[in-house]
Design an enzyme around this catalytic site. Structure first.
Site, PDB file in Angstrom:
ATOM      1  N   GLY A 195      -9.272  -6.190   5.748  1.00 34.29           N
ATOM      2  CA  GLY A 195     -10.051  -5.573   6.824  1.00 34.29           C
ATOM      3  C   GLY A 195     -11.483  -6.058   6.920  1.00 34.29           C
ATOM      4  CD  GLU A 218      -6.091   0.186   3.655  1.00 32.04           C
ATOM      5  OE1 GLU A 218      -5.142   0.751   4.221  1.00 32.04           O
ATOM      6  OE2 GLU A 218      -6.698  -0.787   4.139  1.00 32.04           O
ATOM      7  CB  SER A 220      -9.049 -10.963   6.890  1.00 31.26           C
ATOM      8  OG  SER A 220      -9.830  -9.804   6.655  1.00 31.26           O
ATOM      9  CD  GLU A 245      -2.143  -6.474   1.343  1.00 31.70           C
ATOM     10  OE1 GLU A 245      -2.240  -6.778   2.533  1.00 31.70           O
ATOM     11  OE2 GLU A 245      -2.096  -5.301   0.957  1.00 31.70           O
ATOM     12  CG  ASN A 305       0.049  -1.623   6.364  1.00 27.29           C
ATOM     13  OD1 ASN A 305       0.396  -0.504   6.756  1.00 27.29           O
ATOM     14  ND2 ASN A 305      -0.806  -1.807   5.368  1.00 27.29           N
ATOM     15  CG  HIS A 348      -1.982  -1.030   1.104  1.00 24.69           C
ATOM     16  ND1 HIS A 348      -3.322  -0.794   1.207  1.00 24.69           N
ATOM     17  CD2 HIS A 348      -1.706  -2.055   1.941  1.00 24.69           C
ATOM     18  CE1 HIS A 348      -3.839  -1.648   2.087  1.00 24.69           C
ATOM     19  NE2 HIS A 348      -2.876  -2.422   2.542  1.00 24.69           N
ATOM     20  CE  LYS A 356      -4.173  -1.823   6.577  1.00 25.28           C
ATOM     21  NZ  LYS A 356      -5.394  -2.382   6.038  1.00 25.28           N
TER      22      LYS A 356
HETATM   23  P1  PGA Z   1      -5.883  -6.521   7.281  1.00 22.65           P
HETATM   24  O1  PGA Z   1      -5.012  -5.563   6.330  1.00 22.65           O
HETATM   25  O2  PGA Z   1      -4.921  -7.548   7.842  1.00 22.65           O
HETATM   26  O3  PGA Z   1      -6.456  -5.625   8.318  1.00 22.65           O
HETATM   27  O4  PGA Z   1      -6.909  -7.157   6.418  1.00 22.65           O
HETATM   28  C1  PGA Z   1      -4.034  -6.064   5.481  1.00 22.65           C
HETATM   29  C2  PGA Z   1      -3.436  -4.945   4.689  1.00 22.65           C
HETATM   30  O5  PGA Z   1      -4.159  -4.045   4.261  1.00 22.65           O
HETATM   31  O6  PGA Z   1      -2.223  -4.891   4.442  1.00 22.65           O
END
Ligand code: PGA
Length: 234
Positions: free
Chosen positions: A165, A90, A195, A159, A8, A88, A10
């Site tokens: 993140g 976010e 992460s 998640e 992903n 997601h 982003k």
């Molecule tokens: P990250 O993001 O690996 O940077 O923690 C995972 C995600 O949001 O899908």
């Protein structure tokens, strides 16, 4: 069970050139690469082994029409996209409700796309214990899957929001508890996200009960991503 690693990206990278370079170095089997919309077509051209994914989709099951700024599931499908990330955290944080997530799942499935449905609790819920997180996630799933008959094209990404993140992944044993609970609700492959790094992926796969990972930050780092993919496919 087929393993799956979703990259992903982003809101990264900035240029088409960087996107192509990154796609070339991430082109492995059992991988889904989800770049920002403007790079979908160019990324698709360089992929030989990986599948193309999108990070979002319009919630209505329409192919076209007066919907400024939206991208329909049909457009994505026609472009060669196979998977779409839905719900997601976010996006949920920017106002996407469970009802909208449910519509997006439907729209994507109707157009013949596979759905990577993201669920996960925030820190406040998790502080109250893994049981509470299980309940929260089961609630999210029930709302996202409402009225959906065939679930065969759905993959779940668990998640925990507090792990995304932050550099702090969830413990494999606790992931396993929530994954088991998800699997009691839906017969589907489950990925872990939050992460994921080369240093934690092996234990997440072996003890977390998941069939792969949704990778954000580390999917932008060529070497890290390669290591993650090989650890998952071991
Ligand atoms: P990250 O993001 O690996 O940077 O923690 C995972 C995600 O949001 O899908």
């Amino acid at each position: 069970m087929t393993k799956l690693i979703v990259a992903n990206w982003k809101l990264n990278p900035i240029t088409k050139k960087e996107a192509i370079t990154l796609a070339r170095s991430s082109d492995f089997k059992h991988v889904v690469i989800a770049p920002p919309f403007p790079f979908l077509e160019d990324v698709k051209k360089v992929l030989k082994k990986a599948s193309l994914g999108a990070q979002d989709v319009f919630f209505k099951s329409v192919t076209k029409g007066p919907f400024t700024g939206e991208v329909s599931a049909t457009m994505l499908k026609k472009l060669g996209v196979r998977y779409v990330i839905v719900g997601h955290s976010e996006r949920r944080a920017m106002g996407e409700t469970d009802a909208v997530v449910n519509k997006k799942v439907k729209a994507a499935l109707d157009a013949g796309l596979k759905v990577i449905l993201c669920v996960g609790e925030n820190k406040a819920v998790r502080r109250r214990g893994v049981k509470k997180a299980e309940e929260f996630v089961r609630g999210q799933l029930a709302k996202a899957l409402k009225g959906i008959k065939s679930k065969k094209n759905i993959v779940i990404a668990y998640e925990p929001i507090w792990a995304i993140g932050t550099g702090r992944n969830d413990k494999p044993e606790e992931i396993a508890v929530i994954v088991r609970s998800i699997k009691r609700t839906i017969h589907a492959n489950v990925l872990y996200g939050g992460s994921v790094k080369p240093t934690n992926i092996a234990s997440i796969i072996s003890r977390g009960g998941v069939q792969g990972a949704l990778v954000g930050g580390a999917s932008l780092k060529k070497k890290d991503f390669r290591k993650i993919v090989s650890a998952v496919n071991k």
